[in-house]
Design a protein around this motif. Structure first.
Motif, PDB file in Angstrom:
ATOM      1  N   PRO A 141       0.839  -1.193  -0.123  1.00  0.00           N
ATOM      2  CA  PRO A 141       0.013   0.118   0.114  1.00  0.00           C
ATOM      3  C   PRO A 141       0.801   1.325  -0.113  1.00  0.00           C
ATOM      4  O   PRO A 141       1.940   1.069   0.398  1.00  0.00           O
ATOM      5  N   PRO A 142       0.268   2.430  -0.480  1.00  0.00           N
ATOM      6  CA  PRO A 142       1.139   3.660  -0.294  1.00  0.00           C
ATOM      7  C   PRO A 142       1.618   4.062   1.019  1.00  0.00           C
ATOM      8  O   PRO A 142       0.942   3.480   2.056  1.00  0.00           O
ATOM      9  N   THR A 143       2.703   4.700   1.177  1.00  0.00           N
ATOM     10  CA  THR A 143       3.224   4.901   2.617  1.00  0.00           C
ATOM     11  C   THR A 143       3.128   6.420   2.950  1.00  0.00           C
ATOM     12  O   THR A 143       3.024   7.328   1.927  1.00  0.00           O
ATOM     13  N   LEU A 144       3.160   6.525   4.191  1.00  0.00           N
ATOM     14  CA  LEU A 144       3.091   7.875   4.786  1.00  0.00           C
ATOM     15  C   LEU A 144       4.153   8.719   4.255  1.00  0.00           C
ATOM     16  O   LEU A 144       4.352  10.068   4.159  1.00  0.00           O
ATOM     17  N   GLU A 145       5.263   8.414   4.258  1.00  0.00           N
ATOM     18  CA  GLU A 145       6.587   8.729   3.867  1.00  0.00           C
ATOM     19  C   GLU A 145       6.125   9.503   2.370  1.00  0.00           C
ATOM     20  O   GLU A 145       6.773  10.615   1.911  1.00  0.00           O
ATOM     21  N   GLN A 146       5.879   8.854   1.359  1.00  0.00           N
ATOM     22  CA  GLN A 146       5.455   8.926   0.176  1.00  0.00           C
ATOM     23  C   GLN A 146       4.525  10.164   0.271  1.00  0.00           C
ATOM     24  O   GLN A 146       4.587  11.290  -0.810  1.00  0.00           O
ATOM     25  N   GLY A 147       3.455  10.292   0.878  1.00  0.00           N
ATOM     26  CA  GLY A 147       2.590  11.521   1.001  1.00  0.00           C
ATOM     27  C   GLY A 147       3.335  12.558   1.523  1.00  0.00           C
ATOM     28  O   GLY A 147       2.953  13.416   0.992  1.00  0.00           O
ATOM     29  N   ALA A 148       4.053  12.309   2.618  1.00  0.00           N
ATOM     30  CA  ALA A 148       4.894  13.634   2.984  1.00  0.00           C
ATOM     31  C   ALA A 148       5.663  14.217   2.022  1.00  0.00           C
ATOM     32  O   ALA A 148       5.920  15.523   1.637  1.00  0.00           O
ATOM     33  N   LYS A 149       6.311  13.363   0.999  1.00  0.00           N
ATOM     34  CA  LYS A 149       7.268  13.940  -0.027  1.00  0.00           C
ATOM     35  C   LYS A 149       6.259  14.564  -0.880  1.00  0.00           C
ATOM     36  O   LYS A 149       6.754  15.664  -1.654  1.00  0.00           O
TER      37      LYS A 149
ATOM     38  N   ALA B 289     -12.575  10.329  -6.404  1.00  0.00           N
ATOM     39  CA  ALA B 289     -11.639   9.987  -7.360  1.00  0.00           C
ATOM     40  C   ALA B 289     -10.605   9.252  -6.845  1.00  0.00           C
ATOM     41  O   ALA B 289      -9.870   8.184  -7.593  1.00  0.00           O
ATOM     42  N   ALA B 290      -9.690  10.003  -5.769  1.00  0.00           N
ATOM     43  CA  ALA B 290      -8.534   9.408  -5.390  1.00  0.00           C
ATOM     44  C   ALA B 290      -8.741   7.945  -4.872  1.00  0.00           C
ATOM     45  O   ALA B 290      -8.063   6.961  -4.952  1.00  0.00           O
ATOM     46  N   ARG B 291      -9.951   7.727  -4.252  1.00  0.00           N
ATOM     47  CA  ARG B 291     -10.313   6.640  -3.557  1.00  0.00           C
ATOM     48  C   ARG B 291     -10.591   5.340  -4.458  1.00  0.00           C
ATOM     49  O   ARG B 291     -10.152   4.281  -4.437  1.00  0.00           O
ATOM     50  N   VAL B 292     -11.381   5.815  -5.610  1.00  0.00           N
ATOM     51  CA  VAL B 292     -11.734   4.835  -6.739  1.00  0.00           C
ATOM     52  C   VAL B 292     -10.375   4.314  -7.380  1.00  0.00           C
ATOM     53  O   VAL B 292     -10.085   3.158  -7.523  1.00  0.00           O
ATOM     54  N   VAL B 293      -9.353   5.358  -7.648  1.00  0.00           N
ATOM     55  CA  VAL B 293      -7.876   4.826  -8.276  1.00  0.00           C
ATOM     56  C   VAL B 293      -7.296   3.976  -7.140  1.00  0.00           C
ATOM     57  O   VAL B 293      -6.630   2.968  -7.726  1.00  0.00           O
ATOM     58  N   THR B 294      -7.361   4.298  -6.059  1.00  0.00           N
ATOM     59  CA  THR B 294      -6.767   3.674  -4.959  1.00  0.00           C
ATOM     60  C   THR B 294      -7.181   2.094  -4.982  1.00  0.00           C
ATOM     61  O   THR B 294      -6.313   1.285  -4.740  1.00  0.00           O
ATOM     62  N   SER B 295      -8.315   2.061  -4.870  1.00  0.00           N
ATOM     63  CA  SER B 295      -9.029   0.747  -4.731  1.00  0.00           C
ATOM     64  C   SER B 295      -8.895  -0.242  -5.753  1.00  0.00           C
ATOM     65  O   SER B 295      -8.900  -1.477  -5.662  1.00  0.00           O
ATOM     66  N   THR B 296      -8.189   0.186  -6.988  1.00  0.00           N
ATOM     67  CA  THR B 296      -7.600  -0.865  -7.930  1.00  0.00           C
ATOM     68  C   THR B 296      -6.248  -1.168  -7.473  1.00  0.00           C
ATOM     69  O   THR B 296      -5.344  -1.928  -8.320  1.00  0.00           O
ATOM     70  N   GLN B 297      -5.725  -0.877  -6.388  1.00  0.00           N
ATOM     71  CA  GLN B 297      -4.440  -1.125  -6.011  1.00  0.00           C
ATOM     72  C   GLN B 297      -3.314  -0.461  -6.817  1.00  0.00           C
ATOM     73  O   GLN B 297      -2.154  -0.758  -7.052  1.00  0.00           O
ATOM     74  N   SER B 298      -3.697   0.797  -7.398  1.00  0.00           N
ATOM     75  CA  SER B 298      -2.712   1.576  -8.259  1.00  0.00           C
ATOM     76  C   SER B 298      -1.935   2.411  -6.856  1.00  0.00           C
ATOM     77  O   SER B 298      -2.236   2.489  -6.010  1.00  0.00           O
ATOM     78  N   ASP B 299      -1.030   3.200  -7.744  1.00  0.00           N
ATOM     79  CA  ASP B 299      -0.022   3.879  -6.647  1.00  0.00           C
ATOM     80  C   ASP B 299      -0.499   5.293  -6.302  1.00  0.00           C
ATOM     81  O   ASP B 299      -1.451   5.749  -6.752  1.00  0.00           O
TER      82      ASP B 299
ATOM     83  N   ASP C 159      -6.430   5.265   3.962  1.00  0.00           N
ATOM     84  CA  ASP C 159      -7.559   4.738   4.544  1.00  0.00           C
ATOM     85  C   ASP C 159      -8.219   3.626   3.458  1.00  0.00           C
ATOM     86  O   ASP C 159      -8.675   2.464   3.914  1.00  0.00           O
ATOM     87  N   GLN C 160      -8.374   3.969   2.461  1.00  0.00           N
ATOM     88  CA  GLN C 160      -8.866   3.114   1.234  1.00  0.00           C
ATOM     89  C   GLN C 160      -7.981   1.826   1.145  1.00  0.00           C
ATOM     90  O   GLN C 160      -8.499   0.687   1.223  1.00  0.00           O
ATOM     91  N   ALA C 161      -6.592   2.079   1.336  1.00  0.00           N
ATOM     92  CA  ALA C 161      -5.703   0.901   1.056  1.00  0.00           C
ATOM     93  C   ALA C 161      -5.778  -0.022   2.248  1.00  0.00           C
ATOM     94  O   ALA C 161      -5.631  -1.120   2.250  1.00  0.00           O
ATOM     95  N   ASP C 162      -6.282   0.343   3.427  1.00  0.00           N
ATOM     96  CA  ASP C 162      -6.200  -0.197   4.603  1.00  0.00           C
ATOM     97  C   ASP C 162      -7.289  -1.161   4.798  1.00  0.00           C
ATOM     98  O   ASP C 162      -7.610  -2.127   5.564  1.00  0.00           O
ATOM     99  N   HIS C 163      -8.588  -0.768   3.948  1.00  0.00           N
ATOM    100  CA  HIS C 163      -9.717  -1.552   4.158  1.00  0.00           C
ATOM    101  C   HIS C 163     -10.429  -1.668   2.687  1.00  0.00           C
ATOM    102  O   HIS C 163     -11.247  -1.416   2.234  1.00  0.00           O
ATOM    103  N   ASN C 164      -9.200  -2.181   1.834  1.00  0.00           N
ATOM    104  CA  ASN C 164      -9.705  -2.046   0.191  1.00  0.00           C
ATOM    105  C   ASN C 164     -10.619  -3.018  -0.398  1.00  0.00           C
ATOM    106  O   ASN C 164     -10.407  -4.374   0.266  1.00  0.00           O
TER     107      ASN C 164
END
Length: 364
Positions: free
Chosen positions: A109-117, A186-196, A342-347
């Motif tokens: 799943p995406p990481t907090l460090e990625q979000g911070a960057k 939109a962000a959650r839909v893309v994340t739900s496909t296990q995209s980055d 959140d989406q990645a945690d309960h995908n």
């Protein structure tokens, strides 16, 4: 199946990230009243709350602020990309392109460090485009200023006043997250496909770019510019209402009572009105507008929304209109990332149905 246009009233996820209660005028982040967070905490602290689930300790705050400050510099290829396309693309287009090209791995799943960057570098992207268009040099990146102050410093080339930092900090907090809006969905839909993470954020920026989602504060500023003084506010607004036109900055699709974000920004505006006449004009115009709306549209429950005082804040701190929606994107990146995590945690992949309305051929 029943078609619900716009998915209005349909819940697609369970989350403790935020509560938007339009009937009660309530907005919570992780159980905290947002209007209180906006006047008593830094943007970094609220991002930490959204991402980690609790407000940070002093050490956690310092560590998180350091993580952001150490990632403010633009990668060279992103800098060149922005310079190359800045003359023929608006800033939201530039942000969408630049974010998608950041050198992050496709971790799942995406990481907090990625979000911070990503969050750390967006102010630099905005200022790079701005200075290129203005023909000025982007200031040297600094690490000793907080996120809000550094953003203003990058735009102005000098340290901002405490009043301006406080006003913009409140705005960034109040617009960081707001439930399942179009860009967040939109962000959650893309994340739900296990995209980055970058793909999800690129989709969110694309949604926010639409004028029905991210463009209202500039229209409020245009209204205040035309009004010019509190003395002319009533005649100007009466003429607009009698011609059947809207007063920008009033009424909200969700809030049927006072918008808590507007309440917090009003408090900031009242405190700073002695330092800036623009705040005073906004405050006096608001009172006239509310009185006239009750007169012309009785019972419609049209209250001040966040865009009204957002315009006052963004204008007062010196941001040009071209930066209003990108600054919204800067703040909302915090909420987008929180929803992506959140989406990645309960995908579960988001895949709604549609009803076919075309013809069906007869089989031979």
């Amino acid at each position: 199946m029943k078609v619900i246009p716009g998915l209005e009233g349909i819940a697609v996820a369970e989350t403790d990230l935020s509560l938007v209660d339009g009937q009660k005028g309530l907005l919570l982040y992780r159980g905290h009243l947002v209007k209180k967070l906006a006047v008593s905490h830094s943007f970094e602290e609220v991002v930490y709350l959204l991402w980690m689930g609790q407000l940070p300790s002093e050490k956690e705050r310092e560590d998180f602020q350091r993580l952001l400050s150490e990632n403010r510099a633009l990668p060279e290829h992103i800098y060149k990309l922005i310079i190359q396309i800045s003359s023929r693309a608006d800033l939201m287009t530039v942000l969408r392109t630049a974010i998608s090209a950041l050198p992050l791995t496709n971790d799942w799943p995406p990481t907090l460090e990625q979000g911070a960057k990503v969050l750390a570098v967006i102010p630099t992207m905005i200022s790079c485009w701005y200075h290129q268009v203005q023909g000025t040099d982007i200031p040297v990146i600094r690490q000793d200023l907080n996120h809000t102050a550094h953003y203003l410093y990058l735009l102005k080339g000098q340290e901002p006043s405490e009043a301006h930092v406080r006003a913009l900090n409140a705005y960034l907090i109040l617009t960081a997250e707001h439930g399942m809006n179009a860009s967040t969905f939109a962000a959650r839909v893309v994340t739900s496909t296990q995209s980055d993470l970058l793909s999800a954020l690129t989709a969110a920026v694309g949604a926010l770019k639409g004028p029905l989602h991210g463009g209202a504060p500039s229209e409020v500023e245009e209204m205040l510019d035309e009004i010019r003084s509190a003395e002319s506010a009533e005649s100007w607004m009466r003429a607009r209402l009698e011609s059947g036109e809207r007063l920008m900055g009033f009424g909200h699709r969700v809030y049927k009572t006072q918008d808590p974000r507007a309440q917090a920004l009003r408090q900031i505006s009242e405190e700073l009105s002695v330092e800036d006449d623009w705040f005073q004009l906004a405050l006096e115009t608001e009172q006239t507008a509310l009185r006239l709306l009750e007169e012309y549209k009785p019972g419609r429950r049209l209250y001040t929304n966040v865009e009204f005082f957002a315009a006052a804040v963004l204008r007062a701190v010196g941001l040009p209109k071209a930066l209003y929606t990108p600054t919204f994107a800067l703040s909302r990146t915090a909420g987008w990332c929180a929803h992506i995590f959140d989406q990645a945690d309960h995908n579960r992949i988001i895949r709604p149905q549609s009803l076919y309305t075309g013809t069906i051929p007869q089989e031979d």
